[in-house]
Design an enzyme around this catalytic site. Sequence first.
Site, PDB file in Angstrom:
ATOM      1  N   HIS A   1       3.007  -6.997 -18.133  1.00 34.40           N
ATOM      2  CA  HIS A   1       1.632  -7.483 -18.084  1.00 34.40           C
ATOM      3  C   HIS A   1       0.686  -6.408 -17.565  1.00 34.40           C
ATOM      4  CE1 HIS A   1      -1.752  -9.703 -16.166  1.00 34.40           C
ATOM      5  NE2 HIS A   1      -1.704 -10.358 -17.307  1.00 34.40           N
TER       6      HIS A   1
ATOM      7  N   ASN B   1     -36.353   2.482 -22.279  1.00 36.02           N
ATOM      8  CA  ASN B   1     -36.281   1.883 -20.949  1.00 36.02           C
ATOM      9  C   ASN B   1     -37.622   1.270 -20.591  1.00 36.02           C
ATOM     10  OD1 ASN B   1     -33.736   2.931 -20.843  1.00 36.02           O
ATOM     11  ND2 ASN B   1     -34.292   4.662 -19.552  1.00 36.02           N
TER      12      ASN B   1
ATOM     13  N   CYS C   1     -34.725   7.743 -27.151  1.00 35.37           N
ATOM     14  CA  CYS C   1     -34.110   8.435 -26.022  1.00 35.37           C
ATOM     15  C   CYS C   1     -33.921   7.561 -24.789  1.00 35.37           C
ATOM     16  CB  CYS C   1     -34.918   9.675 -25.657  1.00 35.37           C
ATOM     17  SG  CYS C   1     -36.570   9.294 -25.076  1.00 35.37           S
TER      18      CYS C   1
END
Length: 866
Positions: A449, A763, A826
């Site tokens: 796991h 942004n 950008c």
Amino acid sequence: KQWVYLFSAGQADGDGSMKSLLGGKGAGLSEMSLLSLPVPPGLTIPTTVCQYFNENAQQYPSTLKSQVKSGLRKVEALTSCKFGDVEKPLLFSVRSGASVSMPGMMDTVLNLGLNDETVKGLEKQTNNKYFALDSYRRFIQMFGNVVMNIDMHKFDQIFSKYDNTTKQQENLNKIIQEYKLLFKNETGIDFVQDVYKQLWYTINAVFKSWNNSRAITYRKLNNISSLLGTAVTVQSMVFGNMGESSATGVVFTRNPSTGENIFYGEYLKNAQGEDVVAGIRTPNDINKMKQDMPKMYDELLRIRNILETHFKEVQDIEFTIQQSTLYILQTRNAKRSSRASVKIAVDMVNQGIISKKEAILRIDPLSIKNLLHPTIDPNQGYHLYTKGLPASPGAAFGKICLSANKVKELHESGEKDLILCTEETSPDDIEGMHLSKGMLTKRGGMTSHAAVVARGMGTPAVTGAGDIQININEKKVIIGNKYELKEGDIITIDGSTGEVMKGQLKTIDVTFSSEFDTLMKWIDEYKRLTILTNAETPDDVLRARNFGAKGVGLCRTEHMFFHPQRLPIMRQMILANNKEIRNQALDKLLPFQIKDFEKIFEIMNGHPVTIRFLDPPLHEFLPESDEDINQVIEMSNISKDEMMIKLKNMKEVNPMLGLRGCRVSILYPEIYMMQTKAAIQAAIQCNLKLKKPVEINLMVPFISSEEEIEIIKTQITKCIENLLPDDNHQIKYQIGTMIELPRAALKANDIALHAEFFSFGTNDLTQTCFGLSRDDSSSFINHYERNGIVKQDPFVALDVDGVGELIKIAIQRGLSTRSDLKLCLCGEQGGHPDSVKFCHNVGLHAVSCSPFLVPVARIAAAQAAI
Ligand code: ADP
Ligand code: MG
Ligand code: MG
């Protein structure tokens, strides 16, 4: 309506394409049956039943039970055994599986159909009392745990009371009695003897497990939201625990850690079910089977080739050998490390199995970030504690945490470098595994796991480090009886070698494999977008170039002014009383800027560099401490009172929407002129040195009107004309603007009259389009994400619907007045594959992102173009 899909070697109702209906496991079993591989017969109840079950208060479709019953009749006919029969009992496994594999999320019940009577039939049939009793014991345990939620430890406690090496059968009978007693105490009912009740209790539990918290957490962490539910497969049992000619195991058609084209895997003799992955016994390397069970090995190899050729993908295969007969129980596309996925894709193209395009499409762009994981710097002494298995590549150091909860606890208190160190891991540990930098387990092999999950997450892991002893009570780890470490001590692990080392070792950036280089070359054949980088320090620019950036798309010049040497001068300039003092300060800053730019131009070696003029809110530069204030007073020759008034006047309530970007230049043009001068002079120097043309883009930030860009552009042009003769063709320059305010997007046609290029600053554009502060929004954006109010944080992946619409408008309007307008994006989102795809689709020419995301963007750009 068809609620049941049968399969048996040679025939099947479904096939491999029906994953969303039959789940990955069910579809794989059907496809393998159609390939006439040795698959034990069974039936799959599709995901649509799970959906029905969840939407109808846990009721089933009315014809389900009769369809299952007639399906079971057919399986009985194929196996010549009968479900619940005391002479020749047919046993089933009940297995779950959605269309996306979720390792360990939902549990399998084996040996279903055993009760006090049928166990005798099993014994008679096999002439093996130990086997029959052991199977029954396992069934009570699994049924009790998975279906009735009895704590597994309670069974383990009973089991470990008995010494199972001697008097096995006698002990097993006692264990079974105690198990049944436990079952009764815990559930209030006797252990279920009716086999059909056993079956429907179990199917019920599987469907319910779709909504257990482990499954929900897994889906959430992996952004899985669109599935109907799980399918259930009821399959006749074969037994790997029938003695020394029986075995069970897991193999990969290629090495999932390195990608090497070698058969890879593990097996255990005389074992059943999850014994291999659970890490209870450490299994044998599959290569041992060559000597150990040569016929079986050859048969397995034959099937490996059939499956890989058929699926054209690396397979992860579960098999069981029952008394020298091989059965295949599962196949699926193997999870693999990022490194392996690149190597495998490239190798498969070279072997003629897949095309270049397919190879590119197979790479998860975000997973490429894992390739950039650091490795241990070989040029240092180190102290090796022990060695385990190299389960998931990469190096990591951190504090030892002895439980997943400890990881969570320390993480919440701000600690980030944490190594989860446990005996083994279970699905309950998922969150802690996610938060750790690396994992170390005592038990379990390469397919345990911990190993599977770590590779999926791209987290370094070392498993099966048998030398370590964990003492939970005393919070200690003892390694090889030699070293004693405490929880919280720092170790380094190397998941590529399996080494566990003392303290914090130095790490270095990776160098790329030749397969990676090949893949990246192919990518450039397909992608249309140019990938640039957001960088300003020489280190970052160089890194980005090595990652394949074809220029700097955003050089944030303000970062260059926070330097301790330069900050006082910057302050002097901002707080200057008159032009003269301001110019004095700027003259001092000029040489710094020239040096900065020269270095960047040199590293980019002829690729274009986009310089953004000073942008941040001015308050970020203002002095706060007395010391800093006095320093500026001295430098700029004004009185303390004057200075204090000035500082007070410059305070803004909302600086991010205040005097910043081009607004500064409108008030004080000298700043941008100094930067223009620096850029041109640096370009001239660099040109002389490299003997190559230098290409610069001068970018004006935070424009919202035509007038702003018109004024500034005129000033810049004049400044450059004074520096460069008309006939200079060695320095190419363009003047453009960022589009980061909604008004700029809307007025793009007017702005484009004065701007030769646009770069979408997503942004700020996201911030102003949403009216969201990117510095404060995480508190509620997380809530929005969890509740599906937004699909993704718009600062991580571009909001295509809203912000994207503004971008489209700006492109269309900009091009309407300037047909050769250059277009770039950008923002931070430039490195997100979905955003790259959007940029490609709307026809941008370039995307600029942080250096580490350059390879991600390149792959995403190629995928978008294919
Ligand atoms: P998982 O989703 O965790 O892989 P599986 O349904 O594959 O769960 O079952 C786990 C293990 O149980 C298998 O790897 C296999 O060893 C065993 N198993 C499942 N079905 C059968 C079967 N019909 N006969 C024998 N063993 C089985
Ligand atoms: Mg499992
Ligand atoms: Mg399985």
